[in-house]
Design a protein around this motif. Structure first.
Motif, PDB file in Angstrom:
ATOM      1  N   THR A   1      -5.689   5.793   1.068  1.00 45.19           N
ATOM      2  CA  THR A   1      -4.840   4.805   1.272  1.00 45.19           C
ATOM      3  C   THR A   1      -4.628   3.851  -0.012  1.00 45.19           C
ATOM      4  O   THR A   1      -5.871   4.026  -0.944  1.00 45.19           O
ATOM      5  CB  THR A   1      -4.719   3.261   2.200  1.00 45.19           C
ATOM      6  OG1 THR A   1      -4.818   4.190   3.469  1.00 45.19           O
ATOM      7  CG2 THR A   1      -3.409   2.250   1.909  1.00 45.19           C
TER       8      THR A   1
ATOM      9  N   THR B   1      -3.880   0.361  -2.215  1.00 48.80           N
ATOM     10  CA  THR B   1      -3.740  -0.720  -2.360  1.00 48.80           C
ATOM     11  C   THR B   1      -3.355  -1.593  -3.910  1.00 48.80           C
ATOM     12  O   THR B   1      -3.881  -1.334  -4.795  1.00 48.80           O
ATOM     13  CB  THR B   1      -4.653  -1.738  -1.839  1.00 48.80           C
ATOM     14  OG1 THR B   1      -5.464  -1.268  -0.828  1.00 48.80           O
ATOM     15  CG2 THR B   1      -4.590  -3.851  -1.815  1.00 48.80           C
TER      16      THR B   1
ATOM     17  N   THR C   1       0.642  -0.887  -0.249  1.00 46.41           N
ATOM     18  CA  THR C   1       0.217   0.215  -0.169  1.00 46.41           C
ATOM     19  C   THR C   1       0.649   1.746   0.119  1.00 46.41           C
ATOM     20  O   THR C   1       1.831   1.442   0.486  1.00 46.41           O
ATOM     21  CB  THR C   1      -0.836   0.007   1.180  1.00 46.41           C
ATOM     22  OG1 THR C   1       0.024   0.052   2.326  1.00 46.41           O
ATOM     23  CG2 THR C   1      -1.958  -0.809   1.211  1.00 46.41           C
TER      24      THR C   1
END
Length: 187
Positions: free
Chosen positions: A163, A165, A80
């Motif tokens: 965030t 991923t 991430t």
């Protein structure tokens, strides 16, 4: 070469900005210095917390009859990136709330909040390192999987924390890092 102070660096964004994103299908950079595809949008200022890259792996130990570990098997891996944008602009709003949820008409922007899925996108992070070096981190495909709380406080910048991923590309890779030494103009 180890124990070389020339290899110690700080990482700050390039003068033109540090975080860029564009749709899957945009030309993926393959070095540290070639000009970025015009389809990659500079998202503006990022907070002084910078960019955080995390890799989480889970493993399972295989033991023999006597209880000794004889093999360690990786069972999962997640990579991430986390950062907080401090500009309220069209590109950031599309990253935070989804590209279909932001419309701009002249000087007016409308942002709709809902639970629609976010598309995977190409991400590029450009970093100026110490000693006339640059680093380009290329994430061929990543999806926003977390949006932080947005706080409105007098005297503090409004921040939009996300965030990302990473998911593997067709070669099974999640991230590419390119580092180069650049010669300043006039040298």
């Amino acid at each position: 070469m180890a124990n070389n102070t020339q290899n110690v660096s700080v990482g700050k964004p390039m003068a033109a900005g540090g975080a860029f994103t564009g749709p899957i299908g945009t030309t993926v950079p393959s070095d540290a210095t070639t000009a970025l595809d015009a389809a990659l949008e500079n998202l503006g200022f990022v907070s002084d917390e910078g960019l955080t890259n995390a890799i989480e792996m889970d493993t399972e130990e295989i033991k023999d009859w006597a209880g000794d570990t004889v093999l360690v098997v990786k069972t999962s891996r997640t990579e991430t990136f986390a950062l907080t944008f401090i500009e309220t602009n069209e590109g950031v709003m599309k990253v935070v709330y989804g590209p279909d949820n932001v419309t701009v008409a002249g000087a007016a922007m409308t942002v709709i909040h809902n639970g629609k899925d976010f598309p995977a996108q190409l991400w590029v992070f450009e970093i100026a390192m110490t000693g006339s070096r640059v680093k380009r981190i290329v994430v061929p495909q990543a999806t926003v999987t977390e949006v932080s709380e947005v706080t409105y406080v007098a005297g503090e910048a409004i921040g939009y924390g996300v965030t990302l991923t990473c998911t593997p590309d067709s070669d099974g890779n999640t991230v590419y890092e390119y580092i180069a030494t650049v010669v300043p103009a006039g040298e």
